[in-house]
Design a protein around this motif. Sequence first.
Motif: not given
Lengths: 377, 399, 396
Positions: B25-44
């Motif tokens: 989705p075009p908005k995906w980059p803003e939607m995703s708040t995932h921090w590389p390496g981290g487990y706590g902020s999954l997109e789901s």
Amino acid sequence: MDLEFTKEQKILKSSARDFLKKECPSSVMREMKEDEKGYPEALWAKMADLGWLGVMVPEAYDGIGGNFMDLAIILEAMGEVCCPGPFFSTVVLGGLAILDAGSEEQKKLLLPKLANGDLILTLALSEPGAWYGTSVINVQAVADKDEYVINGTKLFVENAHIADYILCAARTDKGGSPDEGITLFLVDGKSKGITCTVLDTLAYDKQCEVVFDNVRVPADNIIGENGKAFSVLENLQEKAAVGKCAEMVGCIQTAFDMTVAYAKDRKQFGRPIGSFQAIQHHCANMVIDVDGARFITYQAAWKIAEGLPTSMEASMAKAWTSDASRRVTFLGHQIHGAISFCEEHDMHLYYRKAKAAEVAFGDGDYHLEKVAQQLGL
Amino acid sequence: MEFKLSEKEEAFKSEVEAFLKKELPPKWPEMSTHWPGGYGSLESTNEEAVKAAFTFRRRLAEKGWLTISWPKEFGGEEHSYMEQAIFDERVSYYRAPGMGIATGIAGPTILRFGSDENKQDWVQTIAKGEIEMWLGYSEPNSGSDLAGIQTTAVDDGDDFIINGQKIWGTIAHLADYAWLIAVTDSEAPRHRNASLFIVDNKTPGVTIRPIINILGIHSFNEVFFDNVRVPKRNMIGEKNMGFYYMMTALDFERLMVGIGGFKRLFEQFIEYVKQSEQDGSPLGKNHTVRKKLAEIAVKIEMVYIFFWRTASMLDKGLVPSVESSVLKLTATELSRALADVTMEILGPYGQLMGGSKDAQFRGMAPRGYLDCISATIGAGTSEIQRNIIAMRGLGLTKK
Amino acid sequence: MDFGFTKEQEAFRLEVREYIKTEMPQKWETLGYTVWEETDESWAITQEWNRKLGAKGWLALTWPEEYGGLGRSPVDQLILDEEMAAAGTPTGVETMITIGWVCPTIMLFGTDEQKKKYLPPAARGELTFCLGYSEPDAGSDLAAVSTAAVEDGDTFVVNGQKVWTSIAHRADYCWLAARTDPDAPKHKGVSMFVVDMKSPGITVRPLINILGFHSFNEVFFDNVIIPKESLVGEKNNGWYQLAIALDFERSGVGGPARMKQVIDGLVQYCKETKRNGTPLWKDKGVQQELARLAVDAEVLRLLCYRITWLQINKKTPNYEASVTKVFGSELLDRLSNVGMRILGPYSQLDRGSKWAQLHGGITRSYLNSPSMGIGGGTSEIQRSIIAMRGLGLPRK
């Protein structure tokens, strides 16, 4: 993508290691520290026979026409044994400058000699008050008929005391910016007016103060274009930095191998000290430094060999490897304990060598700044 | 030695890139708040994102890329490890939902070790992306010491009866099945006493209780098993081989470090720095900022080299156990370094979470600051990775 | 809480400062930078200085007067240490060993005869000890000493080898840890002895350190016969005494005081020196690194003050000395590294070269740096002490 050496590279590496292990044990570096010349001539001749001195010299000039990767492999092997001598200043500094910027005549005259072991070269770049780079070039070369007259002082000039030619970066013109008006001269090492003083250095290498007092050089001895040496020197320093990285990779590999072997062998509290997690984690950290230094150096060397732009990779390699070398050799001492604080133990040779390589052609901070520039900051 | 991709690999990379640009989705980059390496902020964890992720996974399945590593006979693409690495790199670069436990771990394990029944039951549904699994390994008393698990599976006629408790179970509440390890022979020595099972979350006796992580997000769970009956055919492969299968499966996850995420986040932060001022002068001219960012750039380069090294070793049929520990260790420590540096550069603004109007860099830095803690703990702590490097790699002994 | 000093203490500080200004041998400044740079000349100067201090009662300031001290408080000791280190007065490892470790142990466990025999001359600076602790197979695992002292009538007969014995070639006596009960568990069969270094059967062999100086030795004991009175304290109780000796350690405040001097020297250097045409001090990176070191040195100073505070409150320092040891040695390493980076290529030049900067002191310090986290208990051992003794983390 292939992070393994080719078959030829593997052969070069293992033969270089075998040769140096036999011909250049650490005792050689110890002997050479007291030696006036600073290198065993027999070893130099053998290196010529092996084709090492002409590794980068095209076959047309009696070389073996290798590439920078081959050179890096040899430098790494030399780093493993802290091999003393004028290889770096001759083959890397002098040789590459002539290869890159020399005229056809200069190449014809010098490169076969270089490849045959009959020529020792060096580069006179740094000056008092300059740390790294070419931003301070105050040594003057003034035209006088078909000669130039050079005056001034150069510092940290490796092997100037034995060099047949000193490649001297001198200012021929004030220039609009510090980058302009620098010319590279091929100066006969025995010219009248040159005074060489070997400096007492940390790594027992032969770096010199060279004073030029009205030294006359034929105008024909300009390498490259008059006043346009800046880019030649930039390019050369980039390669030299990667070359130093390759030396460091060898240097820390040995320091690391010695340390792990010691950790397995040395027993305290009834068990090998390498069974303690504190020591294991030190060793694991060393693995990252050593592996990291190795590949980031190879990457830069490969790029040079392929003729690709290398500024970013070279600076990354020098930044990481400089700092990693310091960490690895220091931990090497730490794990060895008091035994390595003894003069007769080899670890300090590597600790010293790592520092000398770190400050050659820019330390970690210097190259991090270059990385920052290339990030667009 | 060669530090570039082959033409074929470059072409594949472009194909993946084009696909991602089209399907996300075009908005995906803003939607995703995932921090590389981290487990706590999954997109789901956000509903809209969950939906988008689901759709995207279906598209991946259609393309055949959900099973990119699988043998062709099972509908896979049988790409080389290098190509899988390229795929992972691009997918993580765009922070796209990639492989999960089912496709990344369960599928390949079943293909390699599973019984015919196992293959029949699971391979197709996994390949189509129809089910998702969570990883039932850790227990309250069995973290770094995984061999110390206490959950039991007792043979009872056609079933096993499972009792015990699992913890962390990332996104267990959103998944369909547990990929579970349990003790099947309490008399046997450690490492030879457990088996792997697939357990339906809906089985009576399974209770999933949320654990809210330090970001305030429900990503972890405690899962309790109280006399849970699992049909015998849900045991994977042979009995008591669980740890062996689990260790082997590590091969499949060695490359799953989310490598591209580091590069992407760093690039975005560099852009941010270039456009920002501090006390009236460009932020990027600040000495410390320059040095810190350059250090990160070098570290990212290094982790990338370790990443490619692992992939190329796998393709040569070598087992990069030590090399992948080096990769895992350096990548996760980079997660922390990246968080530290972004926070330090943002100074007081580093405190502002994404919702605040003065928040900088989408509030990512403080999220990363919190999330990166999980990076060096999950999937084998940094200490465990160093032990592996020292013992397996250097031959240092335990005693 | 009070971070200040009393009027008397401030006055004492001024007195020390004044004394150093007038009495400190000029020559010293160009000599030693680290304790491992021992030469005949530096030894002679240190000895002379110690005797001068001894005559004033300042060498063993806190000792009771009957043993040659002035019975002053640990705070005065701290002030004295701080001022002397800041001024860089002559000092060698022998002072720390003799005055800091060995004599206080004798004071606690020795007989009256032993105290009378060793303490007053030591306090006058006329007697030095070397430490016979480490052996080839007993480094970090000190309790594994295997040098044996076998009782034989009125004597003990010593056989074995010690290593890393600093100044053994100059010391009058060796403070020796030797095994007196080979059958007891390793911590329970060790005793402490004072051995005259002139005893027949002792061979001292030099070890040259990486700076090129002879500071360490191997010491061989070949049927060395020593009188029974050489035993200090209870037989087989040596390990305990040896451990206690750690607690006598002074605050270590000399470390941060000396480092502050080096930092100030670097700051001055950066003000006076141009690098590539720009004053060094304008480099923000240099500024920050020096500032960070100054902060760290201040932290170390306070950690050292804590030890003195514990002493004046009659609390036994426990893990605190290990904290200052680890932090101090690692800070010194950072300091050397920052110094080396500031000097850049000049960091390769030793004193003697006309291009050497800051008398080559930074370079020496860099070479010395690996020894700091090793000698007197490695950083790994110190961290174990902090974790186990300090925090109660279990061994298993």
